[in-house]
Enzyme design. Structure first.
Site, PDB file in Angstrom:
ATOM      1  N   HIS A   1      24.489  45.949   9.362  1.00  0.00           N
ATOM      2  CA  HIS A   1      24.248  44.805  10.256  1.00  0.00           C
ATOM      3  C   HIS A   1      25.538  44.154  10.714  1.00  0.00           C
ATOM      4  O   HIS A   1      25.601  43.578  11.795  1.00  0.00           O
ATOM      5  CB  HIS A   1      23.281  43.824   9.596  1.00  0.00           C
ATOM      6  CG  HIS A   1      21.890  44.378   9.585  1.00  0.00           C
ATOM      7  ND1 HIS A   1      21.351  44.985   8.488  1.00  0.00           N
ATOM      8  CD2 HIS A   1      20.978  44.498  10.580  1.00  0.00           C
ATOM      9  CE1 HIS A   1      20.148  45.436   8.790  1.00  0.00           C
ATOM     10  NE2 HIS A   1      19.894  45.157  10.053  1.00  0.00           N
TER      11      HIS A   1
ATOM     12  N   GLU B   1       9.993  52.376  10.720  1.00  0.00           N
ATOM     13  CA  GLU B   1      11.324  52.586  10.160  1.00  0.00           C
ATOM     14  C   GLU B   1      11.275  53.060   8.706  1.00  0.00           C
ATOM     15  O   GLU B   1      12.279  53.066   8.019  1.00  0.00           O
ATOM     16  CB  GLU B   1      12.186  51.329  10.316  1.00  0.00           C
ATOM     17  CG  GLU B   1      11.538  50.027   9.945  1.00  0.00           C
ATOM     18  CD  GLU B   1      12.398  48.801  10.287  1.00  0.00           C
ATOM     19  OE1 GLU B   1      13.564  48.938  10.644  1.00  0.00           O
ATOM     20  OE2 GLU B   1      11.858  47.683  10.147  1.00  0.00           O
TER      21      GLU B   1
ATOM     22  N   ASP C   1      16.985  52.193   9.977  1.00  0.00           N
ATOM     23  CA  ASP C   1      16.371  52.271   8.653  1.00  0.00           C
ATOM     24  C   ASP C   1      15.652  53.594   8.446  1.00  0.00           C
ATOM     25  O   ASP C   1      15.623  54.122   7.334  1.00  0.00           O
ATOM     26  CB  ASP C   1      15.395  51.106   8.446  1.00  0.00           C
ATOM     27  CG  ASP C   1      16.129  49.852   8.009  1.00  0.00           C
ATOM     28  OD1 ASP C   1      16.970  49.955   7.096  1.00  0.00           O
ATOM     29  OD2 ASP C   1      15.893  48.773   8.590  1.00  0.00           O
TER      30      ASP C   1
ATOM     31  N   CYS D   1      14.403  51.354  19.188  1.00  0.00           N
ATOM     32  CA  CYS D   1      15.305  50.196  19.233  1.00  0.00           C
ATOM     33  C   CYS D   1      16.434  50.305  18.216  1.00  0.00           C
ATOM     34  O   CYS D   1      17.270  49.428  18.121  1.00  0.00           O
ATOM     35  CB  CYS D   1      14.530  48.893  19.042  1.00  0.00           C
ATOM     36  SG  CYS D   1      13.822  48.728  17.402  1.00  0.00           S
TER      37      CYS D   1
END
Ligand code: PEP
Ligand code: MG
Length: 586
Positions: free
Chosen positions: A191, A435, A459, A506
């Site tokens: 992240h 995910e 993920d 995404c």
């Protein structure tokens, strides 16, 4: 000149003075002294050294009296190191002969020794390097005293080098002064890396141990395209930066001309190209670049960048800002994805015990266990839903029960609002992130219940290939081009197609140019990407007929090694858009 190589995670190239952020956040404020200040600075160094030695002696006595002599002896080794005449001579020489500040000299000399120990490949010696860092920290603490500077007090531009930055720290970087950053740890889709994209500053992660070799204050090039940090660069490297900047500027100008054109393939197939955002401020960059909407709003950043839990009103105001800026365009609001590497300060204690946070209480699991917090967010989303085209998405759904529970709570909140007479959009679409492998395996069943899917490859790759997305030591195994990942994406597309449900990708995979022809060729018609990559991806889409994308996908899906898939896709992209991708600027 020292070159450190890591993983390029946010493009761009910058030059500036290095700020090394150690665990204590010390900053070396001055590098050079005027000649007439040398004597006073030498005295300052010796005073600091005397104080440190006195502190160590005190620790030695205290520990010896409480735990015994064998423990106290640890500090004799520290004391010996601090009094080592060779070390002191080297520091003095840097101050006296090169007019370096004592802070810089201490850091340079001690880090030099630590680095030599770390390179010896012996675990015992390598651990002794930590003692040297400890001594450095003590000396800097004395030298800097009250003038210890925090990251938030920056007042001039720096290239930030750190062991690690949490997503919360990254979110609060002041981009007026932080030109870019590089970290020793971290992976391609951590992240922290994603946030660098949001801040639109160059970034490199996963450099491995290198901070010991940098003192702070040196000039460095941070190359977010090649994944390199060059400390004390030569003139040829500095010229390369200038050339790269000029080329980048030309490409940006060219891509800027298609901002108002649709993301449409050469044969007229319209592709939804939306932006991923973490903060409402990013919407305008998406709109400027002609995004079709917001495909992923990571709302947890509202939580991560503040020091208190956001109220319903905080959520509501953030959502209204995004919706007002988007007009009719769809906005997918993902409910809180807290946990794993995204833990807000105020919830830290709740997560400390987790033996494996990536597999622990995170995302929708946490929301389902913290109903008041979840309801606060859902109320805010529903209240804001009358201002635009909202879709709700639940993250990390791994079982049908979870999706049903989340939906039931949503229905409860709807009922409450109805009773209170608060207006909201009753029929807003409710979807889920795909995910986790279990969600793919049950995609057929999920497809009957959801309004849409969004594939979170960041993920999905991590959980399928058993590779922590933020661990640089397994970055070579963490690959979007792995045949297993392509097959999972296909499974979702097929199940969704049978039930007429739309699918978006995404995860970062869709922001990587080489994967775009593959994804379109597999049947995907909607991508949600980092705002920075929208212009380039739009250009790729506009140069591609679907038949060509299908040919590429068909070939790629027959290959059985990630390496071959990625190599093949890179080759096809270079053939399709040679002038855009061969300049090595993206
Ligand atoms: C993903 O996992 O691909 C995703 C988009 O979610 P995040 O990166 O926020 O975990
Ligand atoms: Mg995710």
């Amino acid at each position: 000149m020292k070159v450190f190589t890591g993983i390029a995670v946010s493009p761009g190239i910058e030059t500036g003075p290095v700020l090394v952020l150690g665990s204590e956040n010390f900053r070396i404020p001055r590098v050079y002294l005027t000649r007439d200040a040398v004597d006073a600075e030498l005295n300052r160094f010796h005073e600091a050294l005397d104080h440190v030695c006195a502190d160590i002696r005190e620790n030695e006595q205290l520990v010896t009296s409480q735990l015994g002599e064998q423990y106290g002896a640890i500090f004799s080794a520290h004391l010996q190191m601090a009094g080592d005449p060779r070390l002191i001579r080297e520091v003095e020489a840097l101050i006296r002969d090169q007019c370096r500040s004592p802070e810089f000299a201490v850091s340079r000399v001690l880090r030099g020794y630590a680095s030599q120990l770390q390179k010896m490949g012996n675990q015992y010696l390598s651990e002794r390097a930590l003692d040297i860092f400890d001594l450095e920290k003590r000396l800097l603490g004395k030298l800097l005293g009250a003038s210890r500077e925090e990251l938030r007090d920056l007042s001039s531009p720096v290239i930030l080098l750190a062991h690690d930055l949490t997503p919360g720290e990254t979110a609060s970087l002041d981009t007026r002064f932080v030109l870019g950053f590089a970290t020793e740890v971290g992976g391609r889709t951590s992240h922290t890396a994603i946030l660098a994209g949001a801040l639109e500053i160059p970034a490199v992660v996963g450099l491995g141990r290198c901070l010991a070799q940098v003192s702070g204050g040196e000039t460095a090039i941070l190359d977010g395209d090649r994944g390199q940090v060059v400390v004390d660069p030569d003139s040829e490297s500095l010229n390369r930066v200038e050339r790269s900047r000029a080329r980048r500027h030309l490409v940006r100008e060219r891509l800027g001309r298609i901002n108002n054109l649709p993301a449409e393939t050469q044969d007229g197939q319209r592709i939804q190209l939306s932006g991923n955002i973490e903060f409402p401020e990013e919407v305008s960059a998406c709109m400027q670049r002609g995004a079709d909407g917001i495909g992923l709003y990571r709302t947890e950043f509202l939580f991560l960048s503040g020091n208190r839990e956001p109220s319903e009103q905080d959520h509501y105001e953030a959502y209204c800002r995004v919706l007002d800026a988007c007009g009719e365009r769809p906005v997918v609001i993902r409910t809180l994805d807290i946990g794993a590497d995204k833990v807000p300060q105020l919830l830290q204690s709740q997560f400390e015990e987790s033996p494996n946070p990536m597999l622990g209480l995170r995302s929708i699991r946490l929301s389902l266990q913290s109903t008041p917090m979840f309801k606060r967010q859902l109320r805010a989303i529903l209240r804001a839903s009358v201002r635009g085209n909202v879709r709700i998405m639940f993250p990390l759904v791994s079982s049908l029960l979870e999706f049903r529970q989340a939906k039931m709570i949503l229905m409860d909140v709807m009922e409450d609002l109805e009773e209170e007479g608060v207006p909201f959009q009753r029929n807003l679409p409710v979807g889920m992130m795909v995910e986790v492998p279990s969600a793919v395996i049950l995609a057929e069943e999920f497809a009957r219940e959801v309004d849409f899917f969004s594939i979170g490859t960041n993920d999905l790759i991590q959980y399928t290939l058993a590779c922590d997305r933020s661990d640089p030591t397994v970055a070579g195994l963490y690959r979007a081009g792995d045949p297993s990942i392509l097959r999972l994406i296909r499974m979702v597309l097929r199940a969704a197609d049978r039930h007429g449900k739309p699918v978006t990708v995404c995860g970062q995979m869709s922001s990587e140019p080489r994967f775009v022809p593959l994804l379109l060729g597999m049947g995907l018609r909607s991508l949600s990407v980092t705002p920075q990559s929208i212009p380039l991806l739009k250009e790729i889409i506009r140069s591609l007929p679907i038949s060509e994308a299908e040919r590429i996908a068909q070939h790629a899906c027959q290959l059985d090694l990630a390496r071959d898939v990625e190599h093949y896709l890179q080759g096809e992209l270079s053939r399709l858009c040679p002038d855009l991708v061969n300049g090595n600027d993206f």
